[in-house]
Scaffold this active site. Structure first.
Site, PDB file in Angstrom:
ATOM      1  N   ASP A   1      -4.962  -3.408  -0.437  1.00 25.79           N
ATOM      2  CA  ASP A   1      -4.886  -4.816  -0.810  1.00 25.79           C
ATOM      3  C   ASP A   1      -6.274  -5.435  -0.766  1.00 25.79           C
ATOM      4  OD1 ASP A   1      -3.645  -7.148  -1.500  1.00 25.79           O
ATOM      5  OD2 ASP A   1      -2.820  -7.563   0.480  1.00 25.79           O
ATOM      6  N   GLY A   2      -6.504  -6.390  -1.642  1.00 26.85           N
ATOM      7  CA  GLY A   2      -7.744  -7.180  -1.571  1.00 26.85           C
ATOM      8  C   GLY A   2      -8.732  -6.915  -2.700  1.00 26.85           C
TER       9      GLY A   2
ATOM     10  N   GLY B   1      -8.619  -7.940  -5.808  1.00 23.94           N
ATOM     11  CA  GLY B   1      -8.833  -9.169  -6.578  1.00 23.94           C
ATOM     12  C   GLY B   1      -9.728 -10.139  -5.827  1.00 23.94           C
TER      13      GLY B   1
ATOM     14  N   THR C   1       7.252  -2.338  -7.102  1.00 27.11           N
ATOM     15  CA  THR C   1       8.276  -2.765  -8.067  1.00 27.11           C
ATOM     16  C   THR C   1       8.129  -4.256  -8.371  1.00 27.11           C
ATOM     17  OG1 THR C   1       9.757  -2.941  -6.143  1.00 27.11           O
ATOM     18  CG2 THR C   1      10.043  -1.014  -7.547  1.00 27.11           C
TER      19      THR C   1
ATOM     20  N   ASN D   1       5.003  -5.663  -8.711  1.00 37.50           N
ATOM     21  CA  ASN D   1       3.718  -5.899  -9.377  1.00 37.50           C
ATOM     22  C   ASN D   1       3.825  -6.062 -10.894  1.00 37.50           C
ATOM     23  OD1 ASN D   1       1.850  -3.771  -7.041  1.00 37.50           O
ATOM     24  ND2 ASN D   1       2.225  -5.965  -6.973  1.00 37.50           N
TER      25      ASN D   1
ATOM     26  N   ARG E   1      -2.977  -1.503   6.315  1.00 35.86           N
ATOM     27  CA  ARG E   1      -3.064  -2.480   5.225  1.00 35.86           C
ATOM     28  C   ARG E   1      -4.406  -3.183   5.309  1.00 35.86           C
ATOM     29  NH1 ARG E   1       1.294  -6.252   2.339  1.00 35.86           N
ATOM     30  NH2 ARG E   1      -0.119  -7.287   0.896  1.00 35.86           N
TER      31      ARG E   1
ATOM     32  N   ARG F   1       1.729  -8.021   6.336  1.00 33.48           N
ATOM     33  CA  ARG F   1       3.108  -7.835   5.894  1.00 33.48           C
ATOM     34  C   ARG F   1       3.249  -6.480   5.221  1.00 33.48           C
ATOM     35  NH1 ARG F   1       1.291 -12.196   2.705  1.00 33.48           N
ATOM     36  NH2 ARG F   1       0.565 -11.470   0.679  1.00 33.48           N
TER      37      ARG F   1
ATOM     38  N   SER G   1       5.400  -5.859   2.381  1.00 35.55           N
ATOM     39  CA  SER G   1       5.552  -5.946   0.921  1.00 35.55           C
ATOM     40  C   SER G   1       6.382  -4.791   0.350  1.00 35.55           C
ATOM     41  CB  SER G   1       4.180  -6.030   0.238  1.00 35.55           C
ATOM     42  OG  SER G   1       3.437  -7.102   0.741  1.00 35.55           O
TER      43      SER G   1
END
Ligand code: FPP
Length: 237
Positions: free
Chosen positions: A19-20, A22, A65, A67, A182, A188, A190
């Site tokens: 994650d991250g 963007g 699922t 995204n 993560r 979280r 997700s």
């Protein structure tokens, strides 16, 4: 490898929620997809490094699922990374003795992407040093529902145990993740590996995925090795 990594206590299966990308790109005044391109390179680094330190399974949550709701331009870049770059990198997986498997319903992806993914899986299927489990169009709930439907279709009156149920999940041969990391500071799950994570250890680290590196992976492994896993039992005095 960091000397503090204990060779005797290497996790069998490590999973990354990457994650991250963007936010990393935005911080640099770039568009989100720039972060995904960079993130892809870090994903390859993470798989290689984990294989080098003796981890047998590396799962990467690359596309959930949920995204599908992202803008089409972003999906196109993510798909091209998974379709083209991963296909080109098949040689890299072979060189490092890494087997590629997918987890999730890949039949929803464009046909050429499915074909290339299946080709990488096929070409690496005899590799044994490490397994790279690419979680693509993966959702923990979908994994469970899919298993339930398979059980009903096979024999609805057969009693189900935890063990038999596990056998109907997407990749039943993989051990559950020992450690789930993560990146990016979000704390979280997700919809990731909901069944399999029953006794996983978790690390939520602030680093954005494109800043992930070998040293940080070692630090995650060292942190994991300090955890006391009891699996519901009590420790011997
Ligand atoms: C979960 O958070 C994170 C993922 C499913 C990974 C998402 C990463 C990408 C789509 C980039 C893929 C890049 C490459 C290099 C293939 P979430 O964002 O789905 O969930 P959230 O909304 O709860 O944060």
């Amino acid at each position: 490898m960091n000397k503090k990594v204990n060779r005797e206590k290497i996790p069998k299966h490590i999973a990354f929620i990457m994650d991250g990308n963007g936010r990393w790109a935005k911080k640099r005044g770039q568009i989100r997809t720039f972060g995904h391109r960079f993130g892809y390179k870090r994903m390859m680094m993470a798989i290689r490094h984990c294989a080098d330190i003796g981890i047998k399974v590396v799962s990467i949550y690359a596309f959930s699922t949920e995204n599908w709701n992202r803008p089409q331009e972003e999906l196109d870049v993510i798909f091209s990374l998974i379709r083209d770059n991963m296909h080109t990198d098949a040689e890299e997986f072979i060189k490092h003795d890494i087997k590629v498997v997918t987890m999730g319903d890949i039949t929803r992806f464009p046909q050429d992407m499915q074909d290339k993914l299946r080709d990488v899986v096929e070409r690496t299927k005899h590799n044994t040093r490490c397994t790279f489990n690419l979680c693509a169009n993966y959702g923990g709930r979908a994994d469970i529902i899919n298993a339930v439907n398979k059980i009903i279709a096979k024999n609805p009156s057969e009693p189900v145990t935890e063990q038999t149920f596990s056998g109907y999940l997407y990749n039943p041969d993989l051990p559950p993740p020992d450690l789930i990391v993560r990146t990016s500071g979000e704390q979280r799950i997700s919809n990731f590996m909901l069944w399999q994570m029953a006794y996983s250890e978790f690390l939520f680290i602030k680093t954005f995925w494109p800043d992930m590196n070998e040293k940080l992976i070692d630090k995650c492994v060292i942190a994991f090795q300090k955890r006391k896993r009891r699996f519901g039992k009590i420790e011997k005095e």
